[in-house]
Design an enzyme around this catalytic site. Structure first.
Site, PDB file in Angstrom:
ATOM      1  N   SER A  48       0.843  -1.193   0.000  1.00 37.72           N
ATOM      2  CA  SER A  48       0.000   0.000   0.000  1.00 37.72           C
ATOM      3  C   SER A  48       0.877   1.241   0.000  1.00 37.72           C
ATOM      4  CB  SER A  48      -0.914   0.002   1.233  1.00 37.72           C
ATOM      5  OG  SER A  48      -1.988   0.885   1.051  1.00 37.72           O
TER       6      SER A  48
ATOM      7  N   CYS B  18      -8.325   0.023  11.493  1.00 37.07           N
ATOM      8  CA  CYS B  18      -9.506  -0.714  11.003  1.00 37.07           C
ATOM      9  C   CYS B  18     -10.111  -1.592  12.081  1.00 37.07           C
ATOM     10  CB  CYS B  18      -9.109  -1.575   9.800  1.00 37.07           C
ATOM     11  SG  CYS B  18      -8.321  -0.653   8.475  1.00 37.07           S
TER      12      CYS B  18
END
Length: 390
Positions: A210, A335
């Site tokens: 990422s 998250c």
């Protein structure tokens, strides 16, 4: 009731959640937002050809940073999509070839971007084994070896944990898997750019990355895979990225990703040494002020910029409520959906202990002054909370 502190900008120690875009990255992306705005799939005119060339060059640059050939890189929206494509796409392709779903192995401390796709595969008939690491967060290759079965198809282990920063023995795990013809996947989002990381050198077959973890833009990532490894797409329409990830490619983000990767590798060793020095200073300063602190995860086999601590004897909600005015940090993954860290609870921490934990992650801009100020702010906050609870 605690007195209100003076209004000052809080110290940022949450660089594992995301990072700011580097100035060089923003500069590299700028022309591709306005002047060179073409679609790289439009090859009939100059704008499209220039965009396609920019994507091709970025793929080559990123490949050099990873030590892989550029055609092995599939651009995605981030590591979460790359994890889904790797796990769901590869497991389903193997099941189709073998006419039955097989056995999967992972770790209880993985990110939800790995655990949730694996749970989906479990609902589809795959057998799933989640291994519990030792108290220091490390997985031993012998644990994986003991869990292997004749129908084991895939092992997924995060190279560097996103909460406690521990570095798993990927090269050993990779050798073990290759000896048995089993695919090894790794979420490398936290490892790449923060430490030397080349998938082939670590015997990793599938790697998820990422850009926003390495001072690049949000919204772009990649899956690195061997060309011969079967993967079924999760989406259809357009045929981009070898048919594995259709959709118009975000040229500015891809250019920014490649630039961020090159920046991350530039002077990496010196940066790691500095961050580890500040991290150790943070740990020692906090331990001096609060001797009963607990460190989560192995302190040696760890990302240089990560420290995760549990603070006994305080309410987690009150700790974060009062600390957020002084220090930007978290109790776990960005998250985590507001739940206590499943990573810390897998290591044996109670729910209360997991809630009263801090993930402190340093960034390139972190200074010695930031460290000392964070030590003072955390120590003072904890001391006041404990006094108010008496």
């Amino acid at each position: 009731m605690l007195p209100s502190p003076a209004k000052t900008d809080p110290i940022c120690l949450d660089y594992q959640a995301t990072t700011p875009c580097a100035a060089e990255v923003i500069e590299a992306m700028a022309p591709w937002w306005r002047e060179q705005w073409g679609n790289p799939s439009s090859r009939q005119h100059r704008l499209g050809l220039l965009a396609a060339a920019a994507v091709s060059e970025a793929r080559e640059r990123l490949g050099r940073c990873l030590g892989v050939t550029p055609e092995r890189i599939v651009f995605t929206s981030g590591a979460t999509e790359a994890n889904n494509l790797a796990l769901l796409g590869h497991a389903r392709a193997l099941a189709r070839r073998r006419s039955r779903p097989g056995h999967l192995i992972s770790v209880a401390t993985e990110h939800h971007a790995v655990l949730d796709p694996l749970r989906q595969l479990e609902r589809e008939g795959f057998q799933l084994t989640l291994l519990t690491p030792a108290e220091d967060g490390l997985l031993q290759p012998a644990q994986v070896e003991a869990a292997l079965r004749d129908d084991t198809q895939l092992v997924s282990v995060m190279a560097a944990n996103n909460e406690i920063g521990v570095l798993q023995p990927m090269a050993s795990l990779g050798r073990l898997c290759r000896e048995r013809g089993i695919t090894l996947h790794s979420d490398g989002a936290q490892a790449f750019g923060a430490m030397p990381f080349e998938p082939d050198a670590l015997n990793i077959d599938l790697t998820s990355l990422s850009a926003h973890k390495i001072y690049g833009p949000k919204g772009v990532g990649a899956l690195v895979r061997p060309l011969a490894l079967p993967i079924e797409p999760l989406q259809w329409g357009g045929g981009q990225e070898g048919g594995l990830r259709p959709g118009t490619l975000p040229v500015p983000l891809i250019v920014g990703f490649a630039t961020a990767a090159e920046l991350a590798l530039r002077d990496q060793d010196r940066r790691m040494q500095r961050l580890q020095q500040w991290r150790d200073r943070l740990w020692m300063g906090l331990r001096t002020a609060l001797p009963d602190l607990l460190c989560n995860g192995n302190l040696e086999q760890r990302l240089a910029h990560n420290l995760n601590i549990t603070i006994p004897g305080v309410s987690g909600s009150r700790l974060h409520q009062h600390l957020r005015r002084h220090v930007v940090c978290s109790s776990g993954s960005a998250c985590s959906r507001g739940e206590p860290s499943h990573v810390l609870m897998a290591l044996g921490r109670s729910r209360q202990e997991a809630e009263a934990s801090l993930r402190l992650s340093l960034g390139w801009a972190t200074t010695e002054h930031d460290i000392d100020a964070a030590i003072a702010a955390i120590a003072e906050t904890v001391t006041r909370l404990r006094a108010s609870a008496l």
